[in-house]
Scaffold this motif. Structure first.
Motif, PDB file in Angstrom:
ATOM      1  N   LEU A 146       0.907  -1.149  -0.032  1.00  0.00           N
ATOM      2  CA  LEU A 146      -0.030  -0.223  -0.103  1.00  0.00           C
ATOM      3  C   LEU A 146       0.852   1.289  -0.052  1.00  0.00           C
ATOM      4  CD1 LEU A 146      -2.859  -0.883   2.727  1.00  0.00           C
ATOM      5  CD2 LEU A 146      -2.827  -0.925   0.014  1.00  0.00           C
ATOM      6  N   LEU A 147       1.920   1.236   0.827  1.00  0.00           N
ATOM      7  CA  LEU A 147       2.696   2.395   1.025  1.00  0.00           C
ATOM      8  C   LEU A 147       3.411   2.916  -0.391  1.00  0.00           C
ATOM      9  CD1 LEU A 147       3.643   4.304   3.035  1.00  0.00           C
ATOM     10  CD2 LEU A 147       5.398   3.077   3.786  1.00  0.00           C
ATOM     11  N   SER A 148       4.031   1.703  -1.069  1.00  0.00           N
ATOM     12  CA  SER A 148       4.785   1.980  -2.438  1.00  0.00           C
ATOM     13  C   SER A 148       3.722   2.649  -3.403  1.00  0.00           C
ATOM     14  CB  SER A 148       5.236   0.693  -2.896  1.00  0.00           C
ATOM     15  OG  SER A 148       4.064  -0.130  -3.302  1.00  0.00           O
ATOM     16  N   LYS A 149       2.342   2.694  -3.114  1.00  0.00           N
ATOM     17  CA  LYS A 149       1.418   3.447  -4.108  1.00  0.00           C
ATOM     18  C   LYS A 149       0.939   4.800  -3.393  1.00  0.00           C
ATOM     19  CE  LYS A 149      -0.478  -1.051  -4.886  1.00  0.00           C
ATOM     20  NZ  LYS A 149      -1.469  -1.621  -4.183  1.00  0.00           N
ATOM     21  N   ALA A 150       1.280   5.076  -2.148  1.00  0.00           N
ATOM     22  CA  ALA A 150       0.791   5.989  -1.633  1.00  0.00           C
ATOM     23  C   ALA A 150       1.579   7.416  -1.775  1.00  0.00           C
ATOM     24  CB  ALA A 150       0.937   5.889   0.067  1.00  0.00           C
ATOM     25  N   GLU A 151       0.978   8.479  -1.848  1.00  0.00           N
ATOM     26  CA  GLU A 151       1.652   9.597  -1.755  1.00  0.00           C
ATOM     27  C   GLU A 151       2.522   9.895  -0.593  1.00  0.00           C
ATOM     28  OE1 GLU A 151      -0.134  13.554  -3.151  1.00  0.00           O
ATOM     29  OE2 GLU A 151      -1.438  12.536  -4.592  1.00  0.00           O
ATOM     30  N   ALA A 152       3.518  10.805  -0.869  1.00  0.00           N
ATOM     31  CA  ALA A 152       4.428  11.239   0.532  1.00  0.00           C
ATOM     32  C   ALA A 152       3.697  12.076   1.288  1.00  0.00           C
ATOM     33  CB  ALA A 152       5.789  11.811   0.088  1.00  0.00           C
ATOM     34  N   ALA A 153       4.009  12.216   2.643  1.00  0.00           N
ATOM     35  CA  ALA A 153       3.617  12.833   3.719  1.00  0.00           C
ATOM     36  C   ALA A 153       4.258  13.654   4.612  1.00  0.00           C
ATOM     37  CB  ALA A 153       2.405  12.023   4.369  1.00  0.00           C
ATOM     38  N   ASP A 154       3.714  14.812   5.025  1.00  0.00           N
ATOM     39  CA  ASP A 154       4.588  15.626   5.842  1.00  0.00           C
ATOM     40  C   ASP A 154       5.008  14.825   6.914  1.00  0.00           C
ATOM     41  OD1 ASP A 154       4.210  17.562   3.984  1.00  0.00           O
ATOM     42  OD2 ASP A 154       2.579  18.702   5.396  1.00  0.00           O
ATOM     43  N   LEU A 155       4.315  14.133   7.456  1.00  0.00           N
ATOM     44  CA  LEU A 155       4.453  13.427   8.731  1.00  0.00           C
ATOM     45  C   LEU A 155       3.806  11.790   8.602  1.00  0.00           C
ATOM     46  CD1 LEU A 155       5.087  13.079  11.898  1.00  0.00           C
ATOM     47  CD2 LEU A 155       2.709  13.886  12.518  1.00  0.00           C
ATOM     48  N   VAL A 156       4.721  10.841   9.018  1.00  0.00           N
ATOM     49  CA  VAL A 156       4.561   9.687   8.894  1.00  0.00           C
ATOM     50  C   VAL A 156       4.796   8.761  10.112  1.00  0.00           C
ATOM     51  CG1 VAL A 156       5.462   7.201   7.548  1.00  0.00           C
ATOM     52  CG2 VAL A 156       5.543   9.518   6.474  1.00  0.00           C
ATOM     53  N   ILE A 157       3.780   8.054  10.480  1.00  0.00           N
ATOM     54  CA  ILE A 157       3.982   7.575  12.020  1.00  0.00           C
ATOM     55  C   ILE A 157       3.818   5.830  11.716  1.00  0.00           C
ATOM     56  CG2 ILE A 157       3.031   7.585  14.111  1.00  0.00           C
ATOM     57  CD1 ILE A 157       2.136  10.333  14.084  1.00  0.00           C
ATOM     58  N   ALA A 158       4.682   5.072  12.574  1.00  0.00           N
ATOM     59  CA  ALA A 158       4.367   3.858  12.425  1.00  0.00           C
ATOM     60  C   ALA A 158       4.494   3.450  14.231  1.00  0.00           C
ATOM     61  CB  ALA A 158       5.333   3.066  11.805  1.00  0.00           C
ATOM     62  N   SER A 159       3.172   3.251  14.672  1.00  0.00           N
ATOM     63  CA  SER A 159       3.240   3.007  15.974  1.00  0.00           C
ATOM     64  C   SER A 159       2.841   1.579  16.633  1.00  0.00           C
ATOM     65  CB  SER A 159       2.176   4.177  16.576  1.00  0.00           C
ATOM     66  OG  SER A 159       1.216   3.612  17.705  1.00  0.00           O
ATOM     67  N   TYR A 160       3.791   1.079  17.380  1.00  0.00           N
ATOM     68  CA  TYR A 160       3.603  -0.103  17.933  1.00  0.00           C
ATOM     69  C   TYR A 160       3.453  -1.381  16.674  1.00  0.00           C
ATOM     70  CZ  TYR A 160       3.493   1.358  22.640  1.00  0.00           C
ATOM     71  OH  TYR A 160       3.917   2.200  23.815  1.00  0.00           O
ATOM     72  N   MET A 161       4.122  -0.953  15.600  1.00  0.00           N
ATOM     73  CA  MET A 161       3.799  -1.689  14.585  1.00  0.00           C
ATOM     74  C   MET A 161       4.978  -2.633  14.184  1.00  0.00           C
ATOM     75  SD  MET A 161       4.292  -1.880  10.790  1.00  0.00           S
ATOM     76  CE  MET A 161       3.398  -2.631   9.643  1.00  0.00           C
ATOM     77  N   ILE A 162       6.159  -2.110  14.029  1.00  0.00           N
ATOM     78  CA  ILE A 162       7.218  -2.619  13.354  1.00  0.00           C
ATOM     79  C   ILE A 162       7.600  -4.314  14.087  1.00  0.00           C
ATOM     80  CG2 ILE A 162       8.009  -0.592  12.176  1.00  0.00           C
ATOM     81  CD1 ILE A 162      10.427  -0.798  14.412  1.00  0.00           C
ATOM     82  N   GLY A 163       7.292  -4.137  15.273  1.00  0.00           N
ATOM     83  CA  GLY A 163       7.546  -5.454  16.128  1.00  0.00           C
ATOM     84  C   GLY A 163       6.698  -6.742  15.580  1.00  0.00           C
ATOM     85  N   GLU A 164       5.761  -6.380  14.549  1.00  0.00           N
ATOM     86  CA  GLU A 164       4.806  -7.462  14.108  1.00  0.00           C
ATOM     87  C   GLU A 164       5.552  -8.038  12.755  1.00  0.00           C
ATOM     88  OE1 GLU A 164       0.588  -7.096  14.409  1.00  0.00           O
ATOM     89  OE2 GLU A 164       0.810  -6.260  16.370  1.00  0.00           O
ATOM     90  N   ILE A 165       6.583  -7.173  12.335  1.00  0.00           N
ATOM     91  CA  ILE A 165       7.100  -7.978  10.985  1.00  0.00           C
ATOM     92  C   ILE A 165       8.539  -8.312  11.015  1.00  0.00           C
ATOM     93  CG2 ILE A 165       5.475  -6.672   9.520  1.00  0.00           C
ATOM     94  CD1 ILE A 165       7.627  -4.455   9.244  1.00  0.00           C
ATOM     95  N   ASN A 166       8.975  -9.130  10.443  1.00  0.00           N
ATOM     96  CA  ASN A 166      10.443  -9.578  10.664  1.00  0.00           C
ATOM     97  C   ASN A 166      11.614  -8.625  10.055  1.00  0.00           C
ATOM     98  OD1 ASN A 166      10.890  -9.971   7.850  1.00  0.00           O
ATOM     99  ND2 ASN A 166      10.257 -11.914   7.892  1.00  0.00           N
TER     100      ASN A 166
END
Ligand code: SAM
Length: 325
Positions: A146-166
């Motif tokens: 999804l992100l590869s197709k998304a437009e860039a944003a001023d602020l990007v947040i990943a909260s309590y997320m990266i621990g769910e991927i290797n």
């Protein structure tokens, strides 16, 4: 400073959703979800509307408090930052979007991405009556695609997320999140050694790609802390009656431990030192452990240095402070 407690609008929306649901059922589901997290699992077990609500009641107040505390630290260092657009990666029930909306009145466009349909549906229900959030775009699917197709944003947040991927996915997602960041990327994780480890790995990789640290670190160098030490902070939040019931808790508050990094495209002007633990205040002196631009320092401010002592005794764990004497 934005309050770490859920905004009234969100509390009311959660209370509204809870009507018609059994609190003991929600407590049972929340306990199962928490156990899965403690055992190293992710949000995959959240499948139904009741699971999603149980997750939100049990965890959303704490993750909201951690994101708000991180955004408050960012705003202190970069007070002119006024993002217009937000990308919320692994948005779940929309926690980081609510925290960012409270912190930045400038935000207009909210894009949320998540693979979990039950959490997405809950997020849209909660946001439905909110003037700021009712028009969010919430895409369902795998974050990277999804992100590869998304437009860039001023602020990007990943909260309590990266621990769910290797680890290799963390590296690829980290690079992509940075690519889609116009100004600031904030990543928040649980304040455990493992959560800190993920933050530090992402921090190092993105500094090598040209990022600068706005907070918490007062430098872009290697983290000076060594195992068994790790950089983390704590945020106190009030527990509502429903929150206490769902968590089976007695205390009216909870202390959420978290680790975070805010990375910016341009270096920040101010490089304040960071208080790394709650200072010890005695009648003789204030002892504080600080991360400074030149490394970790134990400072002692004697009472006889009246003005400095008055300042240092107000220092709290996580504060950005000037330790120039
Ligand atoms: C612990 S929840 C955190 C939710 C929210 N950000 C918060 O702070 O409350 C992790 C979220 O990340 C999402 N997630 C994990 N891996 C994902 C992936 N590869 N693609 C999309 N979403 C993902 C999960 O579905 C879940 O909603």
């Amino acid at each position: 400073m934005t309050s770490p407690d859920l905004p009234a609008e969100l509390k009311a929306a959660l209370d509204g959703k809870l009507r018609g649901f059994s609190r003991s059922d929600a407590a049972g589901r929340a306990a199962t979800i928490s156990k899965t997290y403690r055992d190293g699992g992710g949000s995959g077990g959240i499948r139904s509307e009741a699971d999603a609500l149980a997750y939100a009641l049990a965890r959303m107040p704490a993750t909201y408090a951690a994101v708000t505390a991180s955004l408050n630290a960012l705003c202190e260092i970069a007070p002119a930052f006024a993002p217009k657009s937000l990308l919320d990666i692994g948005a779940g029930p929309g926690t980081a979007s609510w925290a960012a909306a409270e912190t930045f009145s400038s935000l207009q466009d909210f894009t949320l991405l998540d693979a979990n349909d039950a959490l997405r549906k809950l997020a849209l229900d909660l946001a439905g009556d909110s003037f700021r959030l009712r028009d969010v775009a919430y895409e369902r699917g795998e974050a990277r695609s999804l992100l590869s197709k998304a437009e860039a944003a001023d602020l990007v947040i990943a909260s309590y997320m990266i621990g769910e991927i290797n680890e290799s996915e963390q590296a690829a997602l980290g690079a992509l999140m940075w690519e889609k960041t116009r100004d600031t990327l904030l990543v928040v994780e649980p304040g455990t050694p493992a959560g800190y480890g993920r933050i530090i790995a992402l921090r190092e990789r993105l500094i090598a790609a040209g990022a600068h640290v706005a907070a918490p670190c007062p430098h872009d160098g290697k983290c000076p802390l060594q195992s068994p030490d790790w950089c983390h902070f704590t945020q106190r939040l009030q527990r509502s009656r429903a929150h206490k019931q769902v968590k089976g808790a007695e205390l009216p508050f909870e202390d959420e431990k978290f680790a975070y990094v805010a990375l910016t495209r341009e270096p920040v002007a101010a490089r304040a030192s960071r208080v790394l633990a709650q200072p010890t205040v005695t009648k003789v002196e204030v002892t504080a452990r600080l991360c400074t631009p030149t490394g970790v320092k134990l400072t002692r401010t004697p009472r006889r240095a009246k003005a400095d002592y008055a300042v240092a005794r107000r220092w709290r764990w996580g504060d950005a402070v000037s330790d120039e004497r």
